[in-house]
Design a protein around this motif. Structure first.
Motif, PDB file in Angstrom:
ATOM      1  N   CYS A  40     -23.451 -11.875 -17.414  1.00  0.00           N
ATOM      2  CA  CYS A  40     -24.509 -11.793 -16.412  1.00  0.00           C
ATOM      3  C   CYS A  40     -25.829 -12.255 -17.022  1.00  0.00           C
ATOM      4  CB  CYS A  40     -24.649 -10.371 -15.892  1.00  0.00           C
ATOM      5  SG  CYS A  40     -23.165  -9.736 -15.056  1.00  0.00           S
ATOM      6  N   ALA A  41     -26.807 -12.523 -16.151  1.00  0.00           N
ATOM      7  CA  ALA A  41     -28.145 -12.908 -16.559  1.00  0.00           C
ATOM      8  C   ALA A  41     -29.127 -12.161 -15.661  1.00  0.00           C
ATOM      9  CB  ALA A  41     -28.319 -14.420 -16.442  1.00  0.00           C
ATOM     10  N   PRO A  42     -30.407 -12.107 -16.024  1.00  0.00           N
ATOM     11  CA  PRO A  42     -31.371 -11.392 -15.177  1.00  0.00           C
ATOM     12  C   PRO A  42     -31.320 -11.856 -13.727  1.00  0.00           C
ATOM     13  CG  PRO A  42     -32.376 -11.966 -17.268  1.00  0.00           C
ATOM     14  CD  PRO A  42     -31.027 -12.642 -17.252  1.00  0.00           C
ATOM     15  N   GLY A  43     -31.075 -10.922 -12.828  1.00  0.00           N
ATOM     16  CA  GLY A  43     -31.014 -11.234 -11.408  1.00  0.00           C
ATOM     17  C   GLY A  43     -29.724 -11.862 -10.953  1.00  0.00           C
ATOM     18  N   ARG A  44     -28.772 -12.047 -11.858  1.00  0.00           N
ATOM     19  CA  ARG A  44     -27.504 -12.692 -11.510  1.00  0.00           C
ATOM     20  C   ARG A  44     -26.346 -11.905 -12.098  1.00  0.00           C
ATOM     21  NH1 ARG A  44     -27.894 -17.680  -9.260  1.00  0.00           N
ATOM     22  NH2 ARG A  44     -29.999 -18.514  -9.140  1.00  0.00           N
ATOM     23  N   HIS A  45     -25.266 -11.847 -11.346  1.00  0.00           N
ATOM     24  CA  HIS A  45     -24.115 -11.045 -11.744  1.00  0.00           C
ATOM     25  C   HIS A  45     -22.831 -11.854 -11.598  1.00  0.00           C
ATOM     26  CE1 HIS A  45     -26.615  -7.419 -11.793  1.00  0.00           C
ATOM     27  NE2 HIS A  45     -27.185  -7.910 -10.713  1.00  0.00           N
ATOM     28  N   VAL A  46     -21.857 -11.526 -12.420  1.00  0.00           N
ATOM     29  CA  VAL A  46     -20.539 -12.161 -12.397  1.00  0.00           C
ATOM     30  C   VAL A  46     -19.487 -11.078 -12.552  1.00  0.00           C
ATOM     31  CG1 VAL A  46     -19.006 -13.853 -13.476  1.00  0.00           C
ATOM     32  CG2 VAL A  46     -21.479 -14.240 -13.465  1.00  0.00           C
ATOM     33  N   PRO A  80     -30.971 -25.433  -5.606  1.00  0.00           N
ATOM     34  CA  PRO A  80     -30.673 -24.166  -6.300  1.00  0.00           C
ATOM     35  C   PRO A  80     -30.981 -22.958  -5.405  1.00  0.00           C
ATOM     36  CG  PRO A  80     -31.957 -25.640  -7.694  1.00  0.00           C
ATOM     37  CD  PRO A  80     -31.968 -26.238  -6.326  1.00  0.00           C
ATOM     38  N   TYR A  81     -30.188 -21.920  -5.568  1.00  0.00           N
ATOM     39  CA  TYR A  81     -30.397 -20.679  -4.834  1.00  0.00           C
ATOM     40  C   TYR A  81     -31.060 -19.676  -5.762  1.00  0.00           C
ATOM     41  CZ  TYR A  81     -29.400 -16.123  -2.772  1.00  0.00           C
ATOM     42  OH  TYR A  81     -29.504 -14.844  -2.288  1.00  0.00           O
ATOM     43  N   ALA A  82     -32.193 -19.137  -5.319  1.00  0.00           N
ATOM     44  CA  ALA A  82     -32.904 -18.116  -6.091  1.00  0.00           C
ATOM     45  C   ALA A  82     -33.016 -16.860  -5.236  1.00  0.00           C
ATOM     46  CB  ALA A  82     -34.285 -18.609  -6.494  1.00  0.00           C
ATOM     47  N   PRO A  83     -32.279 -15.789  -5.573  1.00  0.00           N
ATOM     48  CA  PRO A  83     -32.362 -14.573  -4.763  1.00  0.00           C
ATOM     49  C   PRO A  83     -33.749 -13.963  -4.823  1.00  0.00           C
ATOM     50  CG  PRO A  83     -31.146 -14.182  -6.802  1.00  0.00           C
ATOM     51  CD  PRO A  83     -31.379 -15.656  -6.716  1.00  0.00           C
ATOM     52  N   GLY A  84     -34.226 -13.457  -3.691  1.00  0.00           N
ATOM     53  CA  GLY A  84     -35.526 -12.796  -3.639  1.00  0.00           C
ATOM     54  C   GLY A  84     -35.451 -11.411  -4.242  1.00  0.00           C
ATOM     55  N   ASP A 101     -34.196  -8.875  -1.667  1.00  0.00           N
ATOM     56  CA  ASP A 101     -32.998  -9.205  -0.906  1.00  0.00           C
ATOM     57  C   ASP A 101     -31.822  -8.338  -1.352  1.00  0.00           C
ATOM     58  OD1 ASP A 101     -34.404 -11.177   0.350  1.00  0.00           O
ATOM     59  OD2 ASP A 101     -33.604 -12.808  -0.898  1.00  0.00           O
ATOM     60  N   PRO A 102     -30.896  -8.034  -0.446  1.00  0.00           N
ATOM     61  CA  PRO A 102     -29.639  -7.411  -0.888  1.00  0.00           C
ATOM     62  C   PRO A 102     -28.939  -8.328  -1.877  1.00  0.00           C
ATOM     63  CG  PRO A 102     -29.842  -7.349   1.510  1.00  0.00           C
ATOM     64  CD  PRO A 102     -30.937  -8.246   1.011  1.00  0.00           C
ATOM     65  N   LEU A 103     -28.181  -7.737  -2.785  1.00  0.00           N
ATOM     66  CA  LEU A 103     -27.414  -8.542  -3.725  1.00  0.00           C
ATOM     67  C   LEU A 103     -26.284  -9.241  -2.971  1.00  0.00           C
ATOM     68  CD1 LEU A 103     -27.050  -6.304  -6.915  1.00  0.00           C
ATOM     69  CD2 LEU A 103     -28.537  -8.273  -6.562  1.00  0.00           C
ATOM     70  N   LEU A 104     -26.220 -10.544  -3.089  1.00  0.00           N
ATOM     71  CA  LEU A 104     -25.157 -11.324  -2.468  1.00  0.00           C
ATOM     72  C   LEU A 104     -24.339 -11.983  -3.566  1.00  0.00           C
ATOM     73  CD1 LEU A 104     -23.816 -12.641   0.061  1.00  0.00           C
ATOM     74  CD2 LEU A 104     -25.447 -14.535  -0.248  1.00  0.00           C
ATOM     75  N   LEU A 105     -23.041 -11.750  -3.540  1.00  0.00           N
ATOM     76  CA  LEU A 105     -22.126 -12.425  -4.459  1.00  0.00           C
ATOM     77  C   LEU A 105     -21.120 -13.210  -3.632  1.00  0.00           C
ATOM     78  CD1 LEU A 105     -23.363 -10.374  -6.487  1.00  0.00           C
ATOM     79  CD2 LEU A 105     -21.100 -10.188  -7.516  1.00  0.00           C
ATOM     80  N   ALA A 138     -22.643   5.965 -14.393  1.00  0.00           N
ATOM     81  CA  ALA A 138     -23.190   4.697 -13.927  1.00  0.00           C
ATOM     82  C   ALA A 138     -23.942   3.998 -15.057  1.00  0.00           C
ATOM     83  CB  ALA A 138     -24.114   4.929 -12.755  1.00  0.00           C
ATOM     84  N   SER A 139     -23.929   2.667 -15.025  1.00  0.00           N
ATOM     85  CA  SER A 139     -24.609   1.896 -16.070  1.00  0.00           C
ATOM     86  C   SER A 139     -25.079   0.572 -15.485  1.00  0.00           C
ATOM     87  CB  SER A 139     -23.678   1.660 -17.269  1.00  0.00           C
ATOM     88  OG  SER A 139     -22.535   0.919 -16.864  1.00  0.00           O
ATOM     89  N   ARG A 140     -25.822  -0.171 -16.276  1.00  0.00           N
ATOM     90  CA  ARG A 140     -26.313  -1.487 -15.866  1.00  0.00           C
ATOM     91  C   ARG A 140     -25.820  -2.550 -16.819  1.00  0.00           C
ATOM     92  NH1 ARG A 140     -30.620  -1.692 -12.213  1.00  0.00           N
ATOM     93  NH2 ARG A 140     -31.357   0.364 -11.524  1.00  0.00           N
ATOM     94  N   CYS A 141     -25.579  -3.740 -16.297  1.00  0.00           N
ATOM     95  CA  CYS A 141     -25.168  -4.831 -17.175  1.00  0.00           C
ATOM     96  C   CYS A 141     -26.389  -5.326 -17.941  1.00  0.00           C
ATOM     97  CB  CYS A 141     -24.551  -5.963 -16.364  1.00  0.00           C
ATOM     98  SG  CYS A 141     -25.635  -6.659 -15.105  1.00  0.00           S
ATOM     99  N   ARG A 142     -26.148  -5.960 -19.067  1.00  0.00           N
ATOM    100  CA  ARG A 142     -27.237  -6.468 -19.887  1.00  0.00           C
ATOM    101  C   ARG A 142     -27.586  -7.882 -19.475  1.00  0.00           C
ATOM    102  NH1 ARG A 142     -25.355  -4.442 -25.935  1.00  0.00           N
ATOM    103  NH2 ARG A 142     -25.196  -2.239 -25.429  1.00  0.00           N
TER     104      ARG A 142
END
Length: 218
Positions: free
Chosen positions: A21-27, A97-101, A104-108, A214-218
């Motif tokens: 993952c990266a800041p603001g982005r998830h996989v 490119p798509y840049a989430p606000g 905004d809700p997280l969209l995957l 619960a935890s957060r990705c880095r």
């Protein structure tokens, strides 16, 4: 509301690697699906096309300006594959490119790991702790709904840090309710009536998924 080993090749160069993952982005990856924050406008439009048919809109009630109305255009969009950094194979106007606000809700968007075809999408409203998702017509009835919702629980618990995530479904939406149960969601209390984005009011049932860590990705 509820209304993959990944093989990189020339056609997929630039796609995020599962688990990175990266800041603001998830996989995330499941057995048959790869889910990631959209990288281009094509990813977003294809995700919307996956939910624009009458069967999906019976439960989702998306606002009219967010629906792809033409079935031929929907089929054409879903026939594309996510492209690499150079934008090859992306139709004109959809390579932006798509840049989430930030609000905004997280969209995957999700694709099949077997061929990278667009399969649907997952949405998480972090502040409310509520999740929804949908599958493209060709991906329904194959048990992928449970994988999608398990990925939603993983996103909430291990990427966003939510101890509890909830999902609502229309009372008659037995497919989504079964998929939520198979994904480990349990019945929960919630509003008995819910207004969909297009204004239609439905009767609803609620489900929840909890974790003690619960935890957060880095």
């Amino acid at each position: 509301m509820v209304w993959s080993l990944f093989r990189r090749g020339p056609a997929t160069r630039g796609l995020p690697v599962p688990g990175r993952c990266a800041p603001g982005r998830h996989v995330l990856a499941t057995e048959r699906l790869l889910l990631f924050t959209p990288r281009t406008r094509l990813d977003v439009v294809a995700a919307l096309a996956a939910s624009a048919d009458a069967e999906a809109q019976r439960w989702l009630g998306t606002q009219a300006d967010e629906v792809v109305p033409d079935p031929d255009i929907r089929r054409e969009l879903l026939a594309w594959r996510p492209a690499g950094d150079d934008g090859r194979r992306i139709p004109h106007g959809l390579a932006e490119p798509y840049a989430p606000g930030p609000d905004d809700p997280l969209l995957l968007v999700c694709v099949r790991r077997s061929d990278l075809s667009y399969a649907g999408a997952l949405e998480l409203e972090q502040r409310a702790g509520e999740m929804g998702g949908w599958l493209a017509p060709g991906c329904r009835g194959q048990g992928l709904g449970a994988e999608l919702f398990r990925a939603g629980a993983e996103l909430a618990h291990t990427h966003v840090g939510l101890a509890t995530v909830r999902a609502g479904a229309e009372t008659g939406n037995t497919a989504s309710r079964r998929a939520l149960a198979r994904a480990g969601f349990v019945p929960d209390e919630g509003p008995l009536r819910h207004a969909l984005p297009n204004g239609r009011v439905i009767t609803s049932v609620w489900h929840r998924h909890d974790t003690p860590a619960a935890s957060r990705c880095r």
